[in-house]
Design a protein around this motif. Structure first.
Motif, mmCIF file in Angstrom:
data_model
loop_
_atom_site.group_PDB
_atom_site.id
_atom_site.type_symbol
_atom_site.label_atom_id
_atom_site.label_comp_id
_atom_site.label_asym_id
_atom_site.label_seq_id
_atom_site.Cartn_x
_atom_site.Cartn_y
_atom_site.Cartn_z
ATOM 1 N N UNK A 3 24.284 39.078 41.096
ATOM 2 C CA UNK A 3 24.801 39.871 42.632
ATOM 3 C C UNK A 3 24.976 37.983 43.031
ATOM 4 N N UNK A 4 26.493 38.244 44.312
ATOM 5 C CA UNK A 4 26.195 36.739 44.979
ATOM 6 C C UNK A 4 26.351 37.163 46.099
ATOM 7 N N UNK A 5 25.187 36.525 46.661
ATOM 8 C CA UNK A 5 24.614 36.417 47.946
ATOM 9 C C UNK A 5 25.721 35.283 49.632
ATOM 10 N N UNK A 6 26.330 35.496 49.607
ATOM 11 C CA UNK A 6 27.642 34.035 50.654
ATOM 12 C C UNK A 6 26.736 34.537 51.713
ATOM 13 N N UNK A 7 26.871 32.753 52.184
ATOM 14 C CA UNK A 7 26.359 32.618 53.646
ATOM 15 C C UNK A 7 28.253 32.035 53.963
ATOM 16 N N UNK A 8 29.300 33.632 54.990
ATOM 17 C CA UNK A 8 30.332 32.500 55.299
ATOM 18 C C UNK A 8 30.038 32.088 56.447
ATOM 19 N N UNK A 19 35.833 32.289 49.674
ATOM 20 C CA UNK A 19 35.191 32.953 49.511
ATOM 21 C C UNK A 19 36.586 34.336 48.998
ATOM 22 N N UNK A 20 37.559 34.064 49.631
ATOM 23 C CA UNK A 20 38.547 34.776 49.121
ATOM 24 C C UNK A 20 39.090 34.293 47.763
ATOM 25 N N UNK A 21 39.500 33.051 47.282
ATOM 26 C CA UNK A 21 40.034 32.594 46.485
ATOM 27 C C UNK A 21 38.633 31.892 45.220
ATOM 28 N N UNK A 22 37.706 32.440 45.957
ATOM 29 C CA UNK A 22 36.699 32.102 45.030
ATOM 30 C C UNK A 22 36.414 32.943 44.108
ATOM 31 N N UNK A 23 36.247 34.182 44.582
ATOM 32 C CA UNK A 23 35.838 35.281 44.482
ATOM 33 C C UNK A 23 36.510 35.842 42.998
ATOM 34 N N UNK A 24 37.391 36.293 42.670
ATOM 35 C CA UNK A 24 38.666 36.104 41.513
ATOM 36 C C UNK A 24 37.988 35.118 40.427
ATOM 37 N N UNK A 30 32.838 35.253 35.339
ATOM 38 C CA UNK A 30 31.100 35.612 34.894
ATOM 39 C C UNK A 30 31.448 37.323 34.477
ATOM 40 N N UNK A 31 32.819 38.120 35.193
ATOM 41 C CA UNK A 31 32.970 39.371 35.377
ATOM 42 C C UNK A 31 32.467 40.085 36.735
ATOM 43 N N UNK A 32 32.553 41.170 36.896
ATOM 44 C CA UNK A 32 32.719 42.054 38.178
ATOM 45 C C UNK A 32 30.822 41.380 39.027
ATOM 46 N N UNK A 33 30.868 41.302 39.868
ATOM 47 C CA UNK A 33 30.039 40.714 40.506
ATOM 48 C C UNK A 33 29.689 41.726 41.908
#
Length: 306
Positions: A3-8, A19-24, A30-33
């Motif tokens: 899981x990724x807990x993201x504080x925008x 985040x839009x670039x970092x997530x992929x 790591x595989x699907x988050x």
């Protein structure tokens, strides 16, 4: 499940922009988050517990020290783990990223991601703080970094409200000096492992599990995160000019050479004050004295460089 807990909102919305670039990039390694985005202070605690309930055993905090602290608090119900075998990963996108300095974690996102991929971990201590909330109720919070009281509680409150465009170090320096203009000190009583110290007028007291706070202020340079002990740095009352003069030592690890700074070490720290004295835990202003801090030895498993 990861899981990724993201504080925008971290670092003036730096995490939201990245985040839009970092997530992929993260999913390629790591595989699907399972992604959870916070919307308010304290939300990461709730989201972390939700992720653990859904089976996550690696939880990545994407944000600053406040996000990391909330995720860690989500791992526990009080001082009891919510789930076994949970590992914390950190992608630092905050203003200070002070815990990363102590753990030797890279501040660059790709390098931090590589640390998580390699899977090396370290078990570290936590602080368990009990205090009075600003509403006058009993409060409890876990800390992974530093708890401070005196001027530090006021500085944290102001820094959290301020724009982060100056950057972490400049922001905390400016906020410290601005607060010092009107701060007249707190007279506190400290009890360390049951041993009471004489009353002392302080500018600040930092109780460290780790070494840094305030975007690089080296308040507890001797702290070791897995020794089962709390490092206590007492800054006796300093005028504004004395604070300015102490800045070089506060950043170069030589703060204990200052004549108005004391070093102690204990497993339990208790503090009371003669007047309202405000405190922060991991940079979050949470309440005021009286305060009791104890150690939870090696209670957290975190990804670290191999």
């Amino acid at each position: 499940m990861i899981a990724a807990i993201v504080n925008p909102r971290a670092a003036d919305r730096r995490a939201e922009r990245r985040w839009p670039e970092l997530r992929p990039q993260m999913e390629a390694v790591l595989g699907a988050l399972e992604v959870y985005q916070t919307t308010a202070p304290g939300h990461a605690i709730e989201l972390t517990r939700k992720a653990l309930g859904q089976g996550a055993r690696t939880v990545i905090a994407v944000g600053g020290d406040g996000t990391v602290s909330e995720v860690v608090n989500g791992f526990f119900d009080g001082t009891q783990p919510v789930a076994a075998g949970v590992v914390l990963g950190i992608i630092p996108l905050g203003t200070g990223s002070d815990l990363c300095r102590t753990l030797g974690l890279p501040l660059e996102e790709r390098a931090a991601l590589e640390v998580i991929r390699r899977g090396a971990t370290r078990r570290i201590d936590l602080e368990s703080a009990r205090f009075e909330t600003l509403e006058g109720r009993p409060g409890q919070r876990l800390g992974v970094n530093i708890t401070s009281f005196g001027m530090g509680g006021l500085v944290a409150a102001r820094a959290n409200r301020a724009s982060k465009w100056l950057g972490g170090k400049a922001l905390f320096q400016w906020t410290t000096l601005r607060t010092a203009l009107t701060f007249r000190g707190n007279t506190v009583r400290l009890r360390l492992d049951g041993r009471e110290l004489p009353p002392v007028k302080i500018t600040n007291v930092a109780v460290g599990n780790a070494q840094f706070h305030g975007a690089g202020m080296w308040a507890c340079p001797r702290a070791v995160v897995d020794d089962g002990l709390l490092d206590v740095t007492v800054f006796r009352y300093l005028s504004l000019l004395e604070i300015v003069g102490a800045f070089p030592r506060l950043y170069n690890g030589k703060i204990y050479e200052h004549p108005k700074v004391e070093f102690h070490r204990a497993r339990r720290v208790e503090a009371t004050a003669e007047e309202p004295a405000y405190l922060e835990v991991d940079g979050e202003p949470v309440g005021r004295l009286p305060l009791e801090i104890t150690v939870l030895p090696q209670a957290l498993t975190v990804c670290v460089p191999a």
